[in-house]
Design a protein around this motif. Structure first.
Motif, PDB file in Angstrom:
ATOM      1  N   ARG A 348       0.833  -1.210   0.000  1.00 52.44           N
ATOM      2  CA  ARG A 348       0.000   0.000   0.000  1.00 52.44           C
ATOM      3  C   ARG A 348       0.863   1.253   0.000  1.00 52.44           C
ATOM      4  O   ARG A 348       0.521   2.257  -0.644  1.00 52.44           O
ATOM      5  CB  ARG A 348      -0.925   0.001   1.218  1.00 52.44           C
ATOM      6  N   GLN A 349       1.976   1.212   0.713  1.00 51.64           N
ATOM      7  CA  GLN A 349       2.862   2.374   0.736  1.00 51.64           C
ATOM      8  C   GLN A 349       3.555   2.563  -0.615  1.00 51.64           C
ATOM      9  O   GLN A 349       3.674   3.692  -1.099  1.00 51.64           O
ATOM     10  CB  GLN A 349       3.914   2.213   1.846  1.00 51.64           C
ATOM     11  N   MET A 350       4.001   1.498  -1.233  1.00 57.25           N
ATOM     12  CA  MET A 350       4.641   1.622  -2.538  1.00 57.25           C
ATOM     13  C   MET A 350       3.661   2.177  -3.573  1.00 57.25           C
ATOM     14  O   MET A 350       4.049   2.929  -4.481  1.00 57.25           O
ATOM     15  CB  MET A 350       5.176   0.266  -2.999  1.00 57.25           C
ATOM     16  N   LEU A 468      13.135   3.249  -6.418  1.00 53.29           N
ATOM     17  CA  LEU A 468      12.676   1.997  -5.822  1.00 53.29           C
ATOM     18  C   LEU A 468      13.262   1.813  -4.431  1.00 53.29           C
ATOM     19  O   LEU A 468      12.541   1.465  -3.480  1.00 53.29           O
ATOM     20  CB  LEU A 468      13.059   0.829  -6.727  1.00 53.29           C
ATOM     21  N   ALA A 469      14.566   2.042  -4.287  1.00 55.31           N
ATOM     22  CA  ALA A 469      15.214   1.841  -2.987  1.00 55.31           C
ATOM     23  C   ALA A 469      14.695   2.830  -1.950  1.00 55.31           C
ATOM     24  O   ALA A 469      14.427   2.462  -0.803  1.00 55.31           O
ATOM     25  CB  ALA A 469      16.731   1.975  -3.144  1.00 55.31           C
ATOM     26  N   VAL A 474      11.315   3.444   2.993  1.00 52.16           N
ATOM     27  CA  VAL A 474      10.275   4.172   3.734  1.00 52.16           C
ATOM     28  C   VAL A 474       9.035   3.297   3.905  1.00 52.16           C
ATOM     29  O   VAL A 474       8.398   3.310   4.969  1.00 52.16           O
ATOM     30  CB  VAL A 474       9.926   5.484   3.012  1.00 52.16           C
ATOM     31  N   ALA A 475       8.678   2.531   2.873  1.00 53.21           N
ATOM     32  CA  ALA A 475       7.494   1.670   2.968  1.00 53.21           C
ATOM     33  C   ALA A 475       7.649   0.613   4.051  1.00 53.21           C
ATOM     34  O   ALA A 475       6.676   0.262   4.732  1.00 53.21           O
ATOM     35  CB  ALA A 475       7.235   1.002   1.621  1.00 53.21           C
ATOM     36  N   LEU A 480       4.851   6.427   3.094  1.00 42.98           N
ATOM     37  CA  LEU A 480       5.144   7.357   2.009  1.00 42.98           C
ATOM     38  C   LEU A 480       4.106   8.474   1.917  1.00 42.98           C
ATOM     39  O   LEU A 480       4.204   9.341   1.047  1.00 42.98           O
ATOM     40  CB  LEU A 480       5.223   6.618   0.683  1.00 42.98           C
ATOM     41  N   GLN A 481       3.118   8.475   2.795  1.00 41.68           N
ATOM     42  CA  GLN A 481       2.179   9.600   2.835  1.00 41.68           C
ATOM     43  C   GLN A 481       2.764  10.805   3.551  1.00 41.68           C
ATOM     44  O   GLN A 481       2.123  11.858   3.593  1.00 41.68           O
ATOM     45  CB  GLN A 481       0.860   9.170   3.487  1.00 41.68           C
TER      46      GLN A 481
END
Length: 525
Positions: A348-350, A468-469, A474-475, A480-481
């Motif tokens: 979901r974060q990605m 990507l990294a 962070v995910a 990431l929000q």
């Protein structure tokens, strides 16, 4: 003309830097040293950016020097982007795109970066995001230089020197901004290949020695300075606990119900579970939900004085080691017992980044400086902070100016001539990535295409891997929000997209000779 316009846009904005609730952890070590105390380590912040602030304040005695320096580094980042673009030309054997068109693409990439409002906004912040574009630009430049010297041109001395520089800048980048640790590891992967090359003996010695010296210079001071900072020990495990609080709550309920063998008494665990459930509910109803993909507010759990992190500190009697052990135990336990739920959270974060409109590009029309400066006043006008900055006259002057700007700062406009290119880049990020992946597969499958475009395909995928990294780290750890984690990626996002566009053009133009050859064969037949 481009750099003059970029400088004008930067220096037309008020030069007093903007503070936020995290600023004090970066600013207090510098102010402590300047007011007669020792340069300390506070709030788990690495020493490098606070040291940067200290040097500027010691040299100029004016907080506006911080913004000026960060704007100057932002302009340098744009210049390094142009140098990097110029260097990548050697990654294509017999380029089909004309030199003029190639330079126009590079200039357009630099113009978008230099004129966009989000990099300028970051440069006004009293936090390390203000220097990240410069650090990323240097890191990418030296890594690409290493790749060119090592794999394409066989310049061994230059490869060793650039390899050492790549190691140093990677460690520096990860130290200044820990959310780039995985990016730094990715950056070091090409450097590590040198150790597998034959007949590069003394170059390996130079690289190993330079890497060891870089690590000693950047990591040893941090090790010694952080020993007396308890937050350095608790920040990461606390963050992991509160960000995954809903999964940990459910796992605790299962452990209690099944009477699982865990190193904590069932009665105590039940009490902690009840408190955690109540605090998660409070985080949802106490204010706007900033983390909709999580379903609750981890910042409330971590920073509210009466919420979960504070309650657990009391439960463990300020025993930092035992508290961290509890945090780590339940974080690894959800990986063991609920791996699918954790992977879904990461997915979901990605998806926050990899969607139709890439969020690394801010397309907002207006930047309300009064709101930013008002938050700065609130952040620094607290009793623990006030006691320190009132002893340093330049800080008092800075606070007076900030209070005035909180009432009268101008509204900064982002005009359509820059918002439209940003909108195009945001809409084409994912399509260009998919095209680059497909074309890379085609290039690597055929020897003639591999000779022509193999290195460029690898370069495009390598620069895309920075996104990507960064997103993956962070995910896994946070969300990431948080817009800071997105905005700070704009430099290598622009570079990746323009490299992908050039790669696509080279591939398309490379098909023409084959088409002409096929037509000639048909005519002769």
């Amino acid at each position: 003309m481009l750099f003059a316009c970029a400088a004008w846009r930067r220096f037309a904005v008020p030069l007093d830097p903007i503070a936020d609730p995290d600023t004090w952890g970066y600013l207090s070590p510098a102010l402590s040293e300047l007011t007669g105390s020792a340069f300390g380590h506070t709030s788990g912040r690495n020493f490098i950016y606070p040291g940067f602030l200290y040097l500027l304040l010691r040299a100029f005695g004016d907080f506006r020097a911080i913004t000026v320096a960060q704007h100057f580094l932002g302009l340098l980042a744009g210049g390094v982007l142009l140098l990097t673009w110029r260097r990548t030309r050697c990654f294509v054997a017999n380029p089909r795109v004309s030199l003029g068109s190639y330079h126009v693409l590079g200039l357009l990439a630099a113009a978008i970066f230099l004129l966009a409002s989000e990099p300028i906004r970051l440069e006004t912040q009293l936090r390390p995001e203000g220097v990240c574009a410069f650090l990323l630009s240097i890191n990418l430049y030296v890594v690409i230089q290493f790749a060119a010297c090592c794999f394409i041109e066989d310049q061994r001395l230059s490869a060793a020197v650039y390899g050492v520089a790549a190691v140093f800048t990677s460690i520096l980048l990860a130290s200044v901004k820990p959310s780039f640790v995985l990016v730094a590891i990715v950056a070091l992967l090409p450097i590590g290949t040198l150790f597998f090359r034959r007949r590069w003996g003394w170059q390996k010695i130079v690289l190993a020695g330079g890497a060891a010296a870089s690590a000693a210079v950047l990591l040893l001071p941090e090790h010694f300075l952080s020993r007396n900072d308890k937050v350095s020990q608790t920040f990461l495990p606390t963050t992991l606990f509160v960000v995954h609080a809903n999964l940990i709550r459910d796992q605790m309920a299962d452990d209690i119900q099944r009477n699982a063998k865990v190193p904590y008494p069932p009665e105590w665990l039940g009490r902690v579970h009840t408190k955690l459930s109540a605090e998660i509910t409070k985080s949802i109803v106490t204010g706007p939900l900033h983390y909709s993909t999580l379903g609750f507010d981890p910042d409330y759990l971590m920073y509210d004085r009466s919420s979960m992190a504070a309650q657990l500190r009391n439960e463990f009697g300020n025993n930092v080691s035992a508290l961290c052990a509890f945090y780590w135990f339940y974080y690894w336990r959800i990986w063991q017992q609920r791996p699918l739920a954790v992977v879904k959270k990461i997915g979901r974060q990605m998806a926050v980044f990899y969607k139709a409109q890439c969020p690394a590009y801010s397309q907002r029309k207006r930047w309300m400086l009064t709101d930013e400066y008002s938050r700065g006043v609130t952040s620094l006008d607290r009793e623990p902070c006030r006691k320190t900055w009132t002893a340093y006259p330049p800080a008092v002057e800075f606070m007076h100016r900030t209070e005035m700007l909180a009432r009268s700062a101008p509204i900064v406009q982002q005009h359509g001539y820059i918002r439209k290119p940003l909108a195009v880049l945001a809409a084409t990020y994912l399509p260009l990535l998919l095209i680059a992946l497909a074309l890379s597969a085609l290039v690597f499958m055929r020897q003639d295409r591999r000779r022509h475009l193999g290195w460029l395909a690898a370069l495009v995928l390598f620069v895309y891997s920075y996104n990507l990294a960064s997103c993956l780290e962070v995910a896994v750890i946070h969300s990431l929000q948080n817009p800071r984690y997105l905005a700070v990626q704009v430099f290598f996002t622009i570079l990746a997209q323009f490299l992908a566009l050039w790669f696509t053009l080279e591939f398309a133009l490379g098909l023409r000779p084959h088409e002409n050859e096929s037509l000639a064969n048909t005519d002769s037949t």
